[in-house]
Enzyme design. Structure first.
Site, PDB file in Angstrom:
ATOM      1  CB  CYS A 118      -1.031  -0.010   1.124  1.00 49.28           C
ATOM      2  SG  CYS A 118      -0.493  -0.707   2.677  1.00 49.28           S
TER       3      CYS A 118
ATOM      4  NE  ARG B  23       3.112  -8.373   5.868  1.00 47.92           N
ATOM      5  CZ  ARG B  23       1.779  -8.357   5.830  1.00 47.92           C
ATOM      6  NH1 ARG B  23       1.095  -9.130   6.658  1.00 47.92           N
ATOM      7  NH2 ARG B  23       1.141  -7.567   4.987  1.00 47.92           N
TER       8      ARG B  23
ATOM      9  CD  GLN C 142      -0.934  -9.315   1.231  1.00 45.08           C
ATOM     10  OE1 GLN C 142      -0.849  -8.147   0.894  1.00 45.08           O
ATOM     11  NE2 GLN C 142      -1.334  -9.682   2.441  1.00 45.08           N
TER      12      GLN C 142
ATOM     13  CG  ASP D  28      -2.043  -5.858  -1.789  1.00 46.09           C
ATOM     14  OD1 ASP D  28      -3.186  -5.680  -1.344  1.00 46.09           O
ATOM     15  OD2 ASP D  28      -1.019  -5.439  -1.242  1.00 46.09           O
TER      16      ASP D  28
ATOM     17  CG  HIS E 192      -3.774  -0.571  -2.507  1.00 44.88           C
ATOM     18  ND1 HIS E 192      -2.726  -1.404  -2.820  1.00 44.88           N
ATOM     19  CD2 HIS E 192      -3.984  -0.677  -1.171  1.00 44.88           C
ATOM     20  CE1 HIS E 192      -2.302  -1.995  -1.704  1.00 44.88           C
ATOM     21  NE2 HIS E 192      -3.055  -1.580  -0.703  1.00 44.88           N
TER      22      HIS E 192
ATOM     23  CE  LYS F 112      -9.044  -6.395   9.876  1.00 41.63           C
ATOM     24  NZ  LYS F 112      -7.864  -7.275   9.796  1.00 41.63           N
TER      25      LYS F 112
ATOM     26  CG  HIS G 266      -5.740  -0.713   1.983  1.00 36.10           C
ATOM     27  ND1 HIS G 266      -4.373  -0.643   2.076  1.00 36.10           N
ATOM     28  CD2 HIS G 266      -6.209   0.492   2.427  1.00 36.10           C
ATOM     29  CE1 HIS G 266      -4.022   0.549   2.557  1.00 36.10           C
ATOM     30  NE2 HIS G 266      -5.128   1.256   2.766  1.00 36.10           N
TER      31      HIS G 266
END
Length: 640
Positions: A338, A367, A385, A387, A389, A468, A514
């Site tokens: 992000c 991570r 991911q 992912d 946005h 979320k 997100h």
């Protein structure tokens, strides 16, 4: 005094009444079934005094997870009592209820080793405490009295916990709970007595550093579980046995999908078959995104620390980041996409006509997870991911959130999951104003209402930058997994100074959404392996078909069949070993390959293949072209 029941009914009680009195006032049956009471949303013992105007809810074994948590906490205390009985000199630390059970951590005397071979003896001693129906009694004592007690009993871990409470929370008193001869430092609450524990099982043993610190003492952690009936326990243990058979780590090795190595802890090495599975999921993600207006981007792996300071992750997430340096600049590998997407949006000038802008990226992330928490594909340090946005105007938020919900439902629906939805609201440790959080939470709730979706509230579990909507799926053996998410963020665009030019020719701050449908590909694949027990649907199977020549003279025809299949992008292998056809079929069955194509003299002459389906057996002969059409159709439909 008056109390208010969940249905709004007022309950008249005597001054000084307790939770037990409230249960008895409602009915004798409830009084017998009561385990604890919630007062203004907080669980308490039945013996706790009530106040005028309190909102009450009586907890019984029908109260679901809250009741199970209480029962399992009770059972953890019984475990500690039994261990102290059997192993004099043992030191006790903590014993909480956890998902699906409980644990207790012990330091055993020098020379004493405890293993699962001791479980039967410990369980026997626990049953004695349960049969005695020892009542859980609470006593609030001064810190001095508690310290004196645990110093006298040579329980240094309890002493340290009390000292930390004094230092960090400035407490003057602490609560102790006693059942039979055992007294523990505990916040509570607990059930009335040990006889409510109807079914329990000790399950495993592990090492655990005190306070999770590798520089502290390694304790012995005993895990167990408990239920209100033997039937529920038996069902749970049966599910665990089935889960062992489906363990993605074992199947990953057997099906030659991935492996791990000490040279890179927490990172999977994807083998050719596993990479095909991975690529099939990424292709599916792209096919879901492109028609919905997502533009795929690719952002760097390493960023200057200033980016993370701007996003807020440096202060709240730094300990989970891999740090490095370049030319005296503090840098970090990205743990999420992000901030990079926010920077990318901010590096260009945008008009309201450009919005919404939708970025997607199957980006690699790192991570730092402690080595003790790593678990196959489910908990890794290196992952990617699905992912995305979305940057949009305030007026576009509802439509974009609804579009995200639709995409996630369609994505997860391909895998035949049961889906539950959870709305997670503001955590204590957060950024942004209350007004911002009110607006963001309201927007998500309104989108769910417009879609007519049922959901449960999960207070305090939102991301630090916004609330979320989380998607929980139930797999084929009844386990729940949190996968997709939609998060509404007013904070990060503001922190990055993101703007677009509105219809009024003035600069405005966009809203950031997100969104991930699967979450981590690694975790999703691990879950799919266990959901399908390695028997993937045809469109997802790493090897969709295997050609099995009966004899060496059929190898050339087998190669022709393989070439025809590969020309249509069917994932196919051939077993050229000098083995009997029966042995080749058995091996293909063990590898869970959907289709087996037998080629011998008859098939060679007819230009066909003998078709077998995994678990179904012989399906007869089929022209090669017809089989290709069949597999291509199943792949394109992506049916579960």
């Amino acid at each position: 005094m008056k109390a208010l029941l969940p249905d709004g009914t007022e309950l008249q009680l005597e001054d000084g009444a307790t939770g037990a009195d409230a249960a008895a006032a409602i009915g004798a049956g409830l009084a017998r079934a009561a385990l604890a009471i919630k007062v203004d949303g907080e669980p308490r013992d039945l013996t706790a005094p009530l106040h005028d105007g309190a909102r009450l809810e009586i907890l019984t074994q029908k109260s679901g997870e809250e009741a199970l948590e209480l029962l399992r906490h009770d059972t953890a205390h019984v475990l500690a009592a039994a261990v102290i009985d059997l192993f004099p000199g043992v030191k006790i630390s903590i014993g909480p209820a956890i998902d699906n059970g409980f644990y207790y951590d012990f330091e055993f005397p020098d020379g004493v080793t405890v293993s699962d071979a001791d479980f039967e003896r410990i369980e026997q001693q626990m049953r004695k405490h349960i049969k005695a129906d020892e009542q859980f009694t609470r006593e609030d004592v001064t810190v001095g009295e508690a310290l004196e007690r645990f110093v006298r009993e040579d329980q240094p871990y309890k002493v340290e916990l009390i000292e930390d409470l004094v230092k960090n929370e400035d407490v003057r008193t602490v609560s102790l709970y006693t059942n039979g001869p055992f007294t523990d430092l505990c916040r509570g609450p607990h059930g009335p007595g040990t006889k409510r524990i109807k079914a329990f099982k000790l399950q495993s043993i592990a090492g655990a550093y005190w306070r999770g610190d590798a520089n502290r003492t390694m304790l012995t952690r005993i895990y167990g579980t408990a239920f209100f009936s033997k039937e529920e326990l038996a069902q749970y243990l049966e599910m665990l046995e089935e889960a062992k058979k489906r363990d993605h780590r074992r199947l990953g090795r057997e099906l030659r999908l991935f492996q791990f190595s000490a040279v890179s802890p927490g990172a999977a090495f994807w083998l050719p078959r596993g990479t095909k599975l991975w690529n099939s999921l990424v292709a599916f993600t792209r096919d879901m995104n492109e028609p919905r207006g997502y533009d795929e981007v690719k952002t760097p792996q390493i960023y200057d620390s200033e980016l993370w300071k701007t996003s807020g992750h440096w202060g709240k997430y730094r300990e989970n980041m891999f740090l490095t340096a370049a030319e005296d600049r503090e840098m970090a590998l990205k743990p999420m996409n992000c901030p990079g997407h926010a920077h990318l949006f901010g590096s260009q000038r945008h008009s309201y006509r450009d919005l919404p802008i939708r970025y997607s990226e199957p980006g690699l992330l790192h991570r730092f997870e402690p080595s003790g928490t790593l678990h196959g594909l489910m908990r890794v340090r290196h992952f990617a991911q699905d992912d995305a946005h979305v940057f949009c105007t305030e007026e576009q938020v509802q439509d974009e959130v609804i579009a995200c919900l639709d995409l996630i439902f369609e994505t997860l629906g391909r895998f035949d999951f049961e889906i539950d939805i959870e709305l997670s609201t503001r955590p204590e440790n957060r950024v942004g104003t209350d007004e911002m959080w009110d607006r963001a939470e309201g927007k998500l709730a309104e989108a769910l209402k417009v879609k007519g979706l049922d959901y449960r509230l999960n207070p305090g579990d939102g991301a630090f930058y916004g609330p979320k909507i989380d998607f929980h799926v139930t797999d084929s053996i009844g386990r729940s997994w949190q996968l997709g998410t939609v998060q509404l963020d007013y904070s990060m665009p503001d922190r990055f100074g993101l703007t677009y030019v509105g219809a009024d020719d003035r600069e405005h701050t966009p809203v950031m959404i997100h969104r991930a449908a699967m979450g981590s590909y690694e975790r999703f694949i691990g879950m799919l392996i266990e959901h399908y027990a390695g028997e993937f649907p045809v469109w997802l199977a790493p090897v969709q078909a295997i050609v099995l020549p009966i004899a060496d003279r059929h190898l050339d025809y087998a190669a022709e069949v393989v070439a025809q299949l590969r020309a249509r992008r069917v994932r196919v292998e051939v077993d050229e070993r000098v083995e009997s056809i029966g042995r080749k079929i058995r091996e293909a069955e063990l590898q869970k390959i959907p289709y087996m194509l037998i080629v011998g003299d008859r098939e060679l002459e007819a230009g066909e293949v003998g078709l077998r389906r995994h678990r179904e057996g012989d399906l007869g002969s089929l022209a090669v072209g017809d089989f290709v059409a069949r597999v291509v159709d199943e792949t394109e439909r992506r049916s579960a």
